[in-house]
Design an enzyme around this catalytic site. Structure first.
Site, PDB file in Angstrom:
ATOM      1  N   TYR A  67       4.104 -22.074 -18.976  1.00 28.50           N
ATOM      2  CA  TYR A  67       4.974 -21.255 -19.818  1.00 28.50           C
ATOM      3  C   TYR A  67       6.402 -21.232 -19.269  1.00 28.50           C
ATOM      4  O   TYR A  67       6.606 -21.084 -18.069  1.00 28.50           O
ATOM      5  CB  TYR A  67       4.445 -19.823 -19.898  1.00 28.50           C
ATOM      6  CG  TYR A  67       3.206 -19.703 -20.747  1.00 28.50           C
ATOM      7  CD1 TYR A  67       3.250 -19.971 -22.119  1.00 28.50           C
ATOM      8  CD2 TYR A  67       1.987 -19.340 -20.174  1.00 28.50           C
ATOM      9  CE1 TYR A  67       2.102 -19.865 -22.894  1.00 28.50           C
ATOM     10  CE2 TYR A  67       0.843 -19.227 -20.957  1.00 28.50           C
ATOM     11  CZ  TYR A  67       0.913 -19.492 -22.310  1.00 28.50           C
ATOM     12  OH  TYR A  67      -0.221 -19.387 -23.072  1.00 28.50           O
ATOM     13  N   LYS A  96     -12.614   3.852  -2.014  1.00 25.08           N
ATOM     14  CA  LYS A  96     -12.020   4.101  -3.333  1.00 25.08           C
ATOM     15  C   LYS A  96     -11.710   2.772  -4.019  1.00 25.08           C
ATOM     16  O   LYS A  96     -11.769   1.718  -3.390  1.00 25.08           O
ATOM     17  CB  LYS A  96     -10.741   4.928  -3.166  1.00 25.08           C
ATOM     18  CG  LYS A  96      -9.665   4.245  -2.334  1.00 25.08           C
ATOM     19  CD  LYS A  96      -8.515   5.201  -2.029  1.00 25.08           C
ATOM     20  CE  LYS A  96      -7.493   4.554  -1.139  1.00 25.08           C
ATOM     21  NZ  LYS A  96      -6.477   5.515  -0.672  1.00 25.08           N
TER      22      LYS A  96
HETATM   23  C1  LIG Z   1      -6.542   5.254   0.786  1.00 22.74           C
HETATM   24  C2  LIG Z   1      -6.533   6.317   1.804  1.00 22.74           C
HETATM   25  C3  LIG Z   1      -6.878   6.036   3.140  1.00 22.74           C
HETATM   26  C4  LIG Z   1      -7.150   4.626   3.624  1.00 22.74           C
HETATM   27  O1  LIG Z   1      -5.932   3.970   3.850  1.00 22.74           O
HETATM   28  P1  LIG Z   1      -5.868   2.477   4.466  1.00 22.74           P
HETATM   29  O2  LIG Z   1      -4.418   2.238   4.630  1.00 22.74           O
HETATM   30  O3  LIG Z   1      -6.485   1.592   3.429  1.00 22.74           O
HETATM   31  O4  LIG Z   1      -6.648   2.525   5.718  1.00 22.74           O
HETATM   32  C5  LIG Z   1      -6.967   7.082   4.021  1.00 22.74           C
HETATM   33  N1  LIG Z   1      -6.686   8.359   3.628  1.00 22.74           N
HETATM   34  C6  LIG Z   1      -6.319   8.659   2.365  1.00 22.74           C
HETATM   35  C7  LIG Z   1      -6.018  10.070   2.006  1.00 22.74           C
HETATM   36  C8  LIG Z   1      -6.218   7.659   1.420  1.00 22.74           C
HETATM   37  O5  LIG Z   1      -5.837   7.955   0.167  1.00 22.74           O
END
Ligand SMILES: *Cc1c(COP(=O)(O)O)cnc(C)c1O
Length: 324
Positions: free
Chosen positions: A222, A5
């Protein structure tokens, strides 16, 4: 199942999918990304982690053979209105304590009955997500609840994110869902990537594009957040928050110049940040700067900036040129 993702945690969806082509599945959020994977020729399971958002995505799930999380009764209602038969694979998400998405424990038997007898559904996988897998509290409570709720069903199961995969073998079941560890970062505050045998995939690098000599009392950037208490040499680096470097990283955030560790100075601006060259007389315009990655764990930079490695990697912006 590789979690890719958020553009593969900022690393590039299709390129990462190619590298991980042996994974039995991919998990992501956006149906358009899932279709892009299918169109690029990937044949394995592709899971939409939040499922479908609108009824008009249902025919796409069928057409492209995408698996969908189902977490809410409004999705069940959309399924009921969907006319096709025997085409959808769903992952029933059970809320075992995260209290984000998923059906309540007491809803599970009825929802499971409904899904198993539903004409549009071919296969049901049971899943949950842990809230404390990376913390001392661990997974015990949620794991026991999930096991009890699902014991009666013959269905594949999926529970583990990276932290659970690494620390709790009892959570592995049929499908694990690692994300962050695939990119070489640790999910734990108390264990480094190196200790876990993980290597960084992303290195964010730039160069020094100007060098200045400050006098005692001169300030930098800044709001003059950093003020020199003596004469010192600083470098201006072509990287800022518009590249995804965190603006809230304070003075002292670690950075590498010519492979040696130094610190940021003052406020990060949109396109630039400043670094201390006090201890490195050889550093000059053109010196290589590493903001995180090889030689400088992203977790350390994240820690200094009050965030986590996940956020830094995902925040990398489209204007950053990427070479693989
Ligand atoms: C993002 C996600 C993962 C992966 O999690 P990590 O901590 O990056 O391994 C697994 N399951 C679900 C449902 C997620 O949303």
């Amino acid at each position: 199942m590789a979690v890719i993702k958020a553009n593969a945690y900022g690393h590039g969806l299709l390129r990462v999918a190619e590298v991980l082509e042996e994974a039995e599945g991919f998990a992501l959020l956006d149906v358009r990304d899932a279709i892009a994977l299918r169109e690029a020729g990937f044949r394995q399971t592709i899971l939409l982690l939040e499922g479908f958002f609108t009824a008009d995505e249902l025919p796409l799930l069928a057409q492209y053979e995408l698996s969908s999380v189902i977490h809410s009764t409004w999705q069940l209602a959309m399924l009921d209105a969907y006319p096709r038969r025997g085409t959808l694979s769903v992952w029933l998400k059970i809320n075992t304590g995260m209290n984000r998405l998923g059906f309540l424990p007491e809803q599970v038997p009825a929802v499971m009955e409904k899904l198993k007898s539903h004409p549009a559904i071919r296969e049901v996988t049971l899943m949950t997500h842990f809230s404390h897998a990376d913390e001392p509290e661990g997974v015990a409570e949620q794991l026991e609840l999930f096991k009890g709720l699902t014991a009666a069903y013959r269905a594949p199961r999926s529970l583990a994110n990276s932290a659970a995969l690494l620390r709790y073998p009892a959570t592995h079941a049929e499908w694990v869902r690692p994300g962050i560890m695939l990119y070489g970062a640790s999910p734990f505050a108390d264990a480094s990537a190196q200790q876990l045998g993980l290597q960084p995939v992303m290195t964010l690098g730039s160069e020094i594009i100007a060098v200045r000599e400050l006098q005692a009392g001169d300030s930098v950037g800044y709001a003059g957040l950093f003020r020199a208490d003596r004469a010192m040499r600083i470098g201006i680096v072509a990287c800022g928050y518009a590249d995804g470097y965190p603006r809230h990283a304070p003075t002292g955030t670690p950075v590498l110049v010519n492979g040696r560790r130094t610190r940021t100075l003052g406020r990060v601006s949109m396109d630039m940040l400043c670094v201390d060259l006090g201890e490195m007389p050889d550093a000059d315009v053109g010196s290589r700067v590493i903001l995180w990655g090889a030689g400088l764990p992203v977790e350390e930079v994240a820690g200094a900036a009050g965030t986590i490695s996940y956020e830094l990697m995902c925040a990398l912006t489209a204007r950053v040129p990427v070479s693989y």
